[in-house]
Motif scaffolding. Structure first.
Motif, PDB file in Angstrom:
ATOM      1  N   SER A   1       0.857  -1.185   0.000  1.00 27.49           N
ATOM      2  CA  SER A   1       0.000   0.000   0.000  1.00 27.49           C
ATOM      3  C   SER A   1       0.895   1.236   0.000  1.00 27.49           C
ATOM      4  O   SER A   1       1.993   1.225   0.580  1.00 27.49           O
ATOM      5  CB  SER A   1      -0.924   0.007   1.221  1.00 27.49           C
TER       6      SER A   1
ATOM      7  N   HIS B   1       1.862   4.808   1.166  1.00 32.93           N
ATOM      8  CA  HIS B   1       1.682   5.742   2.281  1.00 32.93           C
ATOM      9  C   HIS B   1       2.328   7.075   1.892  1.00 32.93           C
ATOM     10  O   HIS B   1       3.519   7.129   1.573  1.00 32.93           O
ATOM     11  CB  HIS B   1       2.327   5.197   3.548  1.00 32.93           C
TER      12      HIS B   1
ATOM     13  N   TYR C   1       2.301  -5.541   3.342  1.00 30.68           N
ATOM     14  CA  TYR C   1       1.500  -6.237   4.338  1.00 30.68           C
ATOM     15  C   TYR C   1       1.188  -7.639   3.814  1.00 30.68           C
ATOM     16  O   TYR C   1       1.151  -7.870   2.598  1.00 30.68           O
ATOM     17  CB  TYR C   1       0.210  -5.478   4.659  1.00 30.68           C
TER      18      TYR C   1
ATOM     19  N   SER D   1      -5.657 -11.055   5.708  1.00 28.40           N
ATOM     20  CA  SER D   1      -5.947  -9.648   6.002  1.00 28.40           C
ATOM     21  C   SER D   1      -6.828  -9.056   4.921  1.00 28.40           C
ATOM     22  O   SER D   1      -6.928  -9.584   3.812  1.00 28.40           O
ATOM     23  CB  SER D   1      -4.653  -8.836   6.127  1.00 28.40           C
ATOM     24  N   LYS D   2      -7.457  -7.942   5.251  1.00 30.72           N
ATOM     25  CA  LYS D   2      -8.271  -7.216   4.285  1.00 30.72           C
ATOM     26  C   LYS D   2      -7.375  -6.280   3.481  1.00 30.72           C
ATOM     27  O   LYS D   2      -6.184  -6.140   3.748  1.00 30.72           O
ATOM     28  CB  LYS D   2      -9.355  -6.410   5.012  1.00 30.72           C
TER      29      LYS D   2
ATOM     30  N   GLY E   1      -5.377  -3.319   2.397  1.00 37.20           N
ATOM     31  CA  GLY E   1      -4.713  -2.316   3.206  1.00 37.20           C
ATOM     32  C   GLY E   1      -3.952  -2.888   4.381  1.00 37.20           C
ATOM     33  O   GLY E   1      -3.145  -2.214   4.997  1.00 37.20           O
ATOM     34  N   GLY E   2      -4.238  -4.188   4.726  1.00 37.23           N
ATOM     35  CA  GLY E   2      -3.448  -4.843   5.753  1.00 37.23           C
ATOM     36  C   GLY E   2      -4.136  -5.098   7.074  1.00 37.23           C
ATOM     37  O   GLY E   2      -3.509  -5.619   7.995  1.00 37.23           O
ATOM     38  N   LYS E   3      -5.427  -4.748   7.217  1.00 36.85           N
ATOM     39  CA  LYS E   3      -6.116  -5.005   8.476  1.00 36.85           C
ATOM     40  C   LYS E   3      -6.315  -6.505   8.636  1.00 36.85           C
ATOM     41  O   LYS E   3      -6.979  -7.153   7.832  1.00 36.85           O
ATOM     42  CB  LYS E   3      -7.462  -4.289   8.519  1.00 36.85           C
ATOM     43  N   LEU E   4      -5.754  -7.073   9.719  1.00 34.80           N
ATOM     44  CA  LEU E   4      -5.798  -8.517   9.925  1.00 34.80           C
ATOM     45  C   LEU E   4      -7.213  -9.012  10.186  1.00 34.80           C
ATOM     46  O   LEU E   4      -7.996  -8.354  10.883  1.00 34.80           O
ATOM     47  CB  LEU E   4      -4.896  -8.916  11.097  1.00 34.80           C
TER      48      LEU E   4
END
Length: 367
Positions: free
Chosen positions: A39, A41, A60, A84-85, A87-90
């Protein structure tokens, strides 16, 4: 003498050609990979009163892949989990999303979400067969698949000295004894520009070439079920109707029967077409099936790999999309996981589709 030698050489070539292509130098094992996505940043930094903008690629782990192989890579199996979703949200726990099997010249793919199997050509094996002599001399599936590519360095990964291949400006591979330990994809500055940033990568994080493999993983249940479904052509269905009531369970014309995910049903329509269908998914408000219809001569009339039927629907299998069927054309009603025959047609559960073997037992005559 020369003719005999040529003949013997031809025999040896044919025998070797018929052998399995064995792309790896290790007999069997298991590799766990992490599939990385990146992603972007962006932000601003302030140094000595000067504000500048910056942008960086942050990796990620999107998926975990577990890869098994046997017989030096002639057979391979792979499981993929989403971890993970975007963007990296586990996720709270990893979710299995797909499996693959490589066998002979086939690459089978199974989607857990759709409960569907696809059968594609195993292009790597086909390429090595088509360029057999080159493959034998080069002794590298990478240099056969990507002709003109040569190893141009090495890097230690998991304690193994992996050969580096610059496949293109978009793609790098690191392989140890033919086994890919790192695979990277890049973007470029414009279609003809130089390599820019990394977009995704697949990196080995664990390798085991010692533990024994459970050979059953190379015969997944979804492939057994698919082979059972495909074996049911018009002739086979009629044979079962006529003489194998022991493997069939007929739906009651008034109460019907409750179906389960993966059930295989056989039926005769109001227009006397013979058919098969498989229950792919059962949701609160609909059911998803795949089906095949045959006429009395055994020719295929209609087939769909996926079709959704809403709850409380009346279905005309002879013309499944037609919304104005008369009552006498209807074949069944679907309601809350129950299929109810209409017009006294026959709908039968193939009982082996609920068995572990997923095989129709051989007929045994009673003496």
């Amino acid at each position: 003498m020369k003719i005999k030698l040529l003949f013997l050489s031809l025999i040896v070539t044919v025998v070797v050609h018929a052998q399995d292509f064995k792309p790896y130098k290790v007999k069997s094992g298991k590799i766990t990979y992490e599939k990385l996505k990146y992603s972007t940043h962006s932000g601003y930094s302030n140094k000595n009163g000067i504000e500048t903008s910056y942008s960086k690629q942050v990796p990620y782990v999107a998926e975990q892949v577990i890869y098994y192989w046997d017989e030096f890579g002639d057979t391979a199996f792979e499981e993929t989990y989403q971890v993970s979703k975007f963007g990296g949200k586990l996720l709270p726990e990893k979710v299995k999303i797909e499996e693959r099997l490589w066998a002979d010249e086939h690459r089978y793919y199974f989607s857990f979400k759709e409960n569907k199997v696809s059968d594609d050509a195993y292009h790597l094996r086909i390429k090595c067969r088509e360029n057999f002599q080159y493959y034998q001399v080069i002794d590298s599936w990478i240099e056969t698949l990507y002709m003109g590519t040569e190893k141009s360095g090495s890097k230690e990964i998991l304690g193994k000295q992996a050969d580096y291949y610059n496949i293109s400006k978009y793609h790098d591979i690191y392989a140890w004894k033919g086994l890919v330990l790192k695979d990277e994809d890049f973007s470029t500055r414009g279609s003809n520009g130089p390599r820019n940033t990394i977009e995704r990568a697949k990196i080995a994080v664990e390798i085991d070439t010692i533990s024994a493999l459970n050979k059953e993983i190379f015969n997944p249940i979804w492939l057994k079920r698919e082979r059972l479904y495909k074996s049911l052509n018009n002739q086979k269905i009629v044979e079962l109707f006529d003489g194998r009531q022991d493997v069939l369970f007929q739906a009651d014309n008034i109460n019907g029967f409750r179906v389960r995910k993966n059930d295989i049903l056989l039926f005769v329509t109001t227009k006397l077409a013979v058919g098969k269908l498989q229950i792919l998914n059962i949701d609160p408000n609909q059911i998803t099936i795949k089906y095949q219809l045959y006429n009395s001569n055994g020719f295929k009339l209609d087939t769909r790999d996926s079709y959704k039927i809403k709850d409380s629907s009346l279905v005309n299998m002879d013309n499944i999309t037609y919304k104005k069927s008369t009552n006498t054309e209807l074949d069944f009603k679907y309601e809350k996981s129950i299929i109810i025959p209409q017009n006294n047609i026959s709908i039968l559960l193939l009982k082996p589709s609920r068995s572990k073997s997923l095989e129709i037992p051989k007929f045994r005559r009673k003496h």
